[in-house]
Write an enzyme that holds these catalytic residues in place. Sequence first.
Site, PDB file in Angstrom:
ATOM      1  N   GLU A 245       0.833  -1.201   0.000  1.00  0.00           N
ATOM      2  CA  GLU A 245       0.000   0.000   0.000  1.00  0.00           C
ATOM      3  C   GLU A 245       0.870   1.255   0.000  1.00  0.00           C
ATOM      4  OE1 GLU A 245      -4.044  -0.463   1.828  1.00  0.00           O
ATOM      5  OE2 GLU A 245      -3.219   1.020   3.215  1.00  0.00           O
TER       6      GLU A 245
ATOM      7  N   CYS B  51     -10.572  -1.956  14.597  1.00  0.00           N
ATOM      8  CA  CYS B  51     -10.934  -3.373  14.760  1.00  0.00           C
ATOM      9  C   CYS B  51     -11.103  -3.781  16.223  1.00  0.00           C
ATOM     10  CB  CYS B  51      -9.879  -4.252  14.117  1.00  0.00           C
ATOM     11  SG  CYS B  51      -9.599  -3.814  12.402  1.00  0.00           S
TER      12      CYS B  51
ATOM     13  N   GLU C 164     -14.044 -12.381  -5.714  1.00  0.00           N
ATOM     14  CA  GLU C 164     -12.696 -11.885  -6.055  1.00  0.00           C
ATOM     15  C   GLU C 164     -11.604 -12.591  -5.250  1.00  0.00           C
ATOM     16  OE1 GLU C 164     -15.174 -10.015  -4.862  1.00  0.00           O
ATOM     17  OE2 GLU C 164     -15.592  -8.337  -6.201  1.00  0.00           O
TER      18      GLU C 164
ATOM     19  N   LYS D  30     -15.735  -9.706   7.844  1.00  0.00           N
ATOM     20  CA  LYS D  30     -14.673 -10.565   7.287  1.00  0.00           C
ATOM     21  C   LYS D  30     -15.242 -11.881   6.776  1.00  0.00           C
ATOM     22  CE  LYS D  30     -10.844  -8.173   7.911  1.00  0.00           C
ATOM     23  NZ  LYS D  30     -10.043  -7.731   6.741  1.00  0.00           N
TER      24      LYS D  30
ATOM     25  N   CYS E 110      -8.485  -2.108   4.135  1.00  0.00           N
ATOM     26  CA  CYS E 110      -8.377  -3.266   5.036  1.00  0.00           C
ATOM     27  C   CYS E 110      -9.705  -3.693   5.619  1.00  0.00           C
ATOM     28  CB  CYS E 110      -7.474  -2.953   6.228  1.00  0.00           C
ATOM     29  SG  CYS E 110      -5.964  -2.163   5.789  1.00  0.00           S
TER      30      CYS E 110
ATOM     31  N   GLU F  68     -16.309 -10.978   3.429  1.00  0.00           N
ATOM     32  CA  GLU F  68     -15.152 -10.728   2.561  1.00  0.00           C
ATOM     33  C   GLU F  68     -14.548 -12.039   2.050  1.00  0.00           C
ATOM     34  OE1 GLU F  68     -11.228  -7.907   2.867  1.00  0.00           O
ATOM     35  OE2 GLU F  68     -11.461  -9.417   4.411  1.00  0.00           O
TER      36      GLU F  68
ATOM     37  N   SER G 129      -7.497   1.906  -2.230  1.00  0.00           N
ATOM     38  CA  SER G 129      -6.291   1.146  -2.541  1.00  0.00           C
ATOM     39  C   SER G 129      -6.706  -0.198  -3.121  1.00  0.00           C
ATOM     40  CB  SER G 129      -5.485   0.924  -1.252  1.00  0.00           C
ATOM     41  OG  SER G 129      -4.568  -0.127  -1.450  1.00  0.00           O
TER      42      SER G 129
ATOM     43  N   GLU H 289       2.021   1.710  -3.389  1.00  0.00           N
ATOM     44  CA  GLU H 289       0.912   2.188  -4.226  1.00  0.00           C
ATOM     45  C   GLU H 289       0.691   3.698  -4.019  1.00  0.00           C
ATOM     46  OE1 GLU H 289      -2.840   0.272  -3.456  1.00  0.00           O
ATOM     47  OE2 GLU H 289      -3.873   1.408  -5.021  1.00  0.00           O
TER      48      GLU H 289
END
Lengths: 536, 586
Positions: free
Chosen positions: B280, B516, B367, B359, B300, B362, B320, B283
Amino acid sequence: MTLHRSHVLVCSGSNCALHSSSFVKDRLTLEISQAGLGDEIRVLETGCFGLCAQGPIMVVYPEGIHYCKVGLEDIGEIVQEHLLKGRIVNRLLFKGTSDKNWMTKDDFDFYRKQERVVLRNAGVIDPENIEESLVRGGYAAFGKALSEMTPSQVIQEITDSGLQGRGGAGFPTGRKWQFTQEAAGDKKYVVCNADEGEPGTSKDRLILEGDPHTIIEGMLIAGYAIGATQGFVYIRGEYLLSIERLQKAINQAREFGLLGKGILGSDFEFDLEIRSGAGAYVCGEETALLNSIEGKRGEPRFKPPYPAVRGLWQKPTLINNVETLANIGPIIQNGSDWFRQIGTPECPGTKVFTLSGNICNSGLIEVPMGMTLREIIYDIGGGIPDGHQFKMAQTGGTSGGCISADLLDVPMDIPSLAKAGTALGSGALLVVDDRHCVVDLAKTFLRFFAHESCGQCTPCREGTTVLLRLMNKLASGKGDAQDITNLQRLSTTMQQASLCGLGQTAPLPILSALTFFADEFHAHLEGQGCPAGVCG
Amino acid sequence: MDLFQVTIDGQIVNVAPGTTILQAAEDAGVKIPTLCHHPDQQVKAACRVCVVEVEGSRVMQPACAYPVYNGMVVHTNTMAVREVRRTVLELLLTHHPQDCLQCERNLHCELQTLTQEAGIRQVEFPQELRNLPVDESSGAVARDPNKCINCRRCIEACGELQGVDILASINRGYDTVVGTGLNKSLADLACVLCGQCIQACPVGALREVDHTQQVWDALNDPDVHVVVQTAPAVRVALGEELGYPVGSGVTKKMTAALRRLGFDKVFDTDFTADLTIMEEGSELLDRIKNGGTLPMITSCSPGWIKYMEHYYPDMLDHLSTCKSPQQMFGALAKTFYPQTQGMDPSKIFVVSVMPCTAKKYEANRPEMRASGYQDVDVVLTTRELVHMIKQAGLNITALPDEEFDDPLGLSTGAGVIFGSTGGVMEAALRTVYEIVTGDELPSLDFEVVRGLEGTKRASVELIIPEAAADGEVGTSLQVNVAVASSLSEAKKLIELVKTGQEEIHFIEIMCCPGGCIGGGGQPRPTTNQTRTARMNAIYREDAGMPIRKSHENPAVASLYADFLGSPLGSVSHKLLHTHYTKRKVY
């Protein structure tokens, strides 16, 4: 201006309208025209005359003859006999308790004991014509307040009058105005609560239908007094005619420079908007009403803060009932001393009641505060029909108490009824005769509350339905003494712990019925069945 | 300011104006029961469990909402008050299933505790349950409206705190229940699955979709090699339900417990957090140098990603392209890891332990199959790991301290602070600063981006030496950064980005308040108080680490040398980066 030799006033109040009064009016107009009397006789629609049980009603002036229960088939005779030949149609006259025909207002016991302040124009003027209101002194009080009085003087006059809120809670109106005037805020609002939801009450509707300008005037005076520039009238959505008439009145008031900017050449600015609800009973609770205006779910807010401090969009807001506002003009015009001569010293003024149930003359009445229940039921209401006996009356609507014959001489005013363990409330008066069962009635009341609870606080959300279940069990003859104990425990909890007036007052009819008709409740337990033969 | 004198159960306390009866009673040592009240939320005054008698008041008043006045006399413990409270609780129980023994919230349920404290042994009113369907459609957050007690705390969490606002009171009276628009299931709504509603719920009406059995099955299968990764925030919260005080770091006990449960390898998401910084950070520099879309926003937090996809689908190029550390780990665990061990990747089962419910969603995104398999097989929340540890009968206080396994278990302080709001930003600054300037940071602690505050801002001046010409000092690059946690705060920042009024280069956003550590999968209660304690534990962990900068993680360095090549290289591109999907709100 054309002069007419005769005016025929046809009631277009909701009750008469339900009995096709508009067709009656149209037919009357047509036949008058066919008889060639179009230039001589004028037909107009007015608000409610009050004697709804006899609708559709029409009154022929200048004689002031009241014709009752007029149907389409009667029009020809009225035109041919009365309007053409001047002969009264006897068969359409109302026969009261005596056998004598009642022709004019003075003959009617129903009217004789009434004192009309709030309803001064209902049934007298064409509510859709501002000029008729102006001729009857409409907006004169506002003009007086604006040109001769300071806002504080206006509030002082209202305070001195002793006027208490007519929506049900009876809070002193002048103090409410003062709190809102004193509250800090860059913007303030006046709200008229016309969300009349109490079953058996239609006074606000009939005031709005009969004399919408008196509400606009009351709100103008309130706006001037507290420093508000915007008002809202919250009308329940089912009141289509009230909405239509008030909107016309607002439009006319704007045309006449009575609403908007620079009113009557002053720098006072005030305008009104109508908001309508979808008929939830709880939206008559002032803070739920505010939420509804704001577009939120109609649920009460926790108080404090009170609306006078943080109301509509968190701004100081004055909320008054329709009937309260209809009193403002007369008080400002005639002075607080005049107002205090009406009613009782503790509770001045008049009260509008809606009479319903087992009573001969059901309808809308206005009497001085403190008239006894007996006078209202027997003198004005004509007593109980079909030779039945009075069993109980419920005052104040579904959330009011049930009182027995022992209390027939209770003065009908705010403090007296509170002392008697019930409430004057919104002015609903339901008369019940000896054919009915208290347990069955209680079931009906509870079904209403279970349906109308907004669901926000636990005691009301769950309690209304649990009360209904307990009452169903009692009615079915399967209840026991423990159910009565639980009913009382739950009722106390709802009264003590509910968030708003809905939950706090819902148990009142149950508790008062348990007090006055304990034997009847117990009879349902002991396997004797329903004494009135209604349940089961 | 003059204090108000209030008498509570005969005891006089002096409190500031604006204090509620509830707070004043605390000062008097009186605990008034509450249910709809939540320390971080607005007053609701809806449940009426906290009613008390106030002298002069016609009815009882809710202590949570009622402000004190000077001279007020309150009675909290009269016969009448106890009777009313008991009746209110009984009313709730007429609607609430009495299946406590099988309920996920058993022994952690506020209604259960209150019922117990009120001494209710029998509900005397007729009972009737709702019989509404349980919604597990999202695979992450489960709603059981049958257990809902209408406290409305979830509505506020979803609406006010997260600005998502898919929950509302529906119906009236006895039928009132918290529901969704048109009764749609969570999978069919623009729900971001953050689980903050779960954290708000006092009963078992909201929970995660339980996946522990799938993990037990994998652990029981001798043909499957089960590896586990643990997110940074788990280690500072797990202990709360296992005998440690709030705010305890139990990293080494946790690794020991995971081995006892039967995991073949115990790895650390912190490792891929370090890797995320490399990707990152690169990037970000690439975008700054080559005119890419700025500000770049971190990726994230899967709840945040889903929020952007639903609510700002035209701004996805700000995100990102880096996968989250969980998904970078999954991709490596089924490529790099089996390659080094000579194992068949199809036999590897990857379990994540996350502080997060999103999560779970996710891991199931289409993907996230760069390895050729589903990269992460099952995601457990911190709470689910607690359940497994309890089912296995492990007393973690008695377990020895154990380390993570190599090679995916080595991490730095920069990795662990990912668990707290501002942590990704701080970790990135530690690395970007040193990579760009070539200088060592004088202090590693960027205090300005730490803490529970909703939005934080900082500016860092980077002097780029290689750009310096003869005798000049070098090009100065001012990097403006912002950090937000909770979606209501994030929304404000994104709206600002939309206007383009403020030059921001890099934004860190965490979906949950506090990051988190305050995630929807963390032990309950998660309040600002517990968030702060966990946050402090995270920074203690960081301070105690031998290496505190991601680019100094030797395992990350060898991963690049042996497998990935360079940051943003082609292998990285395939395994560690992703793309996003435009979604609708309705």
